[in-house]
Design a protein around this motif. Structure first.
Motif, PDB file in Angstrom:
ATOM      1  N   LYS A 150     -58.260  28.911 -32.723  1.00 31.27           N
ATOM      2  CA  LYS A 150     -59.376  28.470 -31.874  1.00 31.27           C
ATOM      3  C   LYS A 150     -60.373  27.619 -32.649  1.00 31.27           C
ATOM      4  N   GLU A 196     -55.430  34.182 -33.740  1.00 31.54           N
ATOM      5  CA  GLU A 196     -56.039  33.546 -32.588  1.00 31.54           C
ATOM      6  C   GLU A 196     -57.370  32.907 -32.975  1.00 31.54           C
ATOM      7  N   GLN A 197     -58.166  33.614 -33.764  1.00 36.75           N
ATOM      8  CA  GLN A 197     -59.460  33.094 -34.174  1.00 36.75           C
ATOM      9  C   GLN A 197     -59.311  31.838 -35.026  1.00 36.75           C
TER      10      GLN A 197
END
Length: 197
Positions: free
Chosen positions: A195, A191-192
């Motif tokens: 993003k 996810e990081q």
């Protein structure tokens, strides 16, 4: 790092609260302390703690206010049973999955039912954590590496085999109990990365 394979059940020997957190002492007659030194990490109910004192069958660790806020440690009392795992060594196999010992939040047991010899639990979690949980993926509950059976809108189901029920504290869980949760570390990092693309 840890594997989520519990090595011993222990108990809270003492708990001293102060304005910046707490100091806990945990005891266990079945954990091998012969290789533990001050500064080592031990996961207690899935929370990575640093050993600051060692006695024959116990160790003491500081617990920060952050850990008290995001885990079930604030509710632990003297005599409560806890799961213990010493840190992973490089020459050791990985039987569970890679566990950091950094708890993401709490869940609540909302259902418990026998299924054959196993026990099925339903655990509700905050919506912010559900997105990291995958069917047949790994999750850590009170330090135990488990496989997710199914996903619900507000939580997940797990099925716990008889050995795990007796070798950990999970067999003592009841409806309404809170548990420490650590989602799969790969999901968090993915996810990081996405993003920040």
């Amino acid at each position: 790092m840890f594997t989520g394979i519990i090595q011993a059940i222990g108990q809270v020997k003492s708990k001293t609260m102060h304005n910046k957190g707490a100091v806990f002492t945990f005891s266990s007659s079945s954990l091998d302390f012969s290789t533990v030194t001050i500064g080592d990490s031990i996961a207690v109910n899935g929370v990575c703690l640093t050993v600051i004192e060692i006695e024959n069958e116990s160790f003491t660790a500081d617990v920060s206010q952050e850990t008290l806020n995001c885990s079930i440690f604030g509710d632990l009392s003297m005599g409560d049973a806890i799961n213990l795992e010493k840190a992973l060594r490089l020459n050791q196999g990985i039987d569970g999955h890679l566990v950091s010992g950094h708890v993401d939040g709490q869940g609540e047991v909302t259902d418990k039912a026998l299924e054959g010899e196993s026990m099925r639990f339903r655990i509700n979690v905050a919506q912010s954590l559900v997105k990291y949980i995958a069917r047949k993926g790994s999750i850590t509950v009170n330090g135990v590496s488990l496989t997710v059976n199914s996903i619900k809108a507000n939580g997940f189901d797990i099925n716990i085999v008889p050995h795990t029920l007796t070798a950990t504290t999970l067999g003592r869980l009841n409806i309404g109990d809170s548990v420490n949760l650590e989602v799969d570390i790969i999901a968090r990092h993915l996810e990081q990365l996405i993003k920040n693309k």
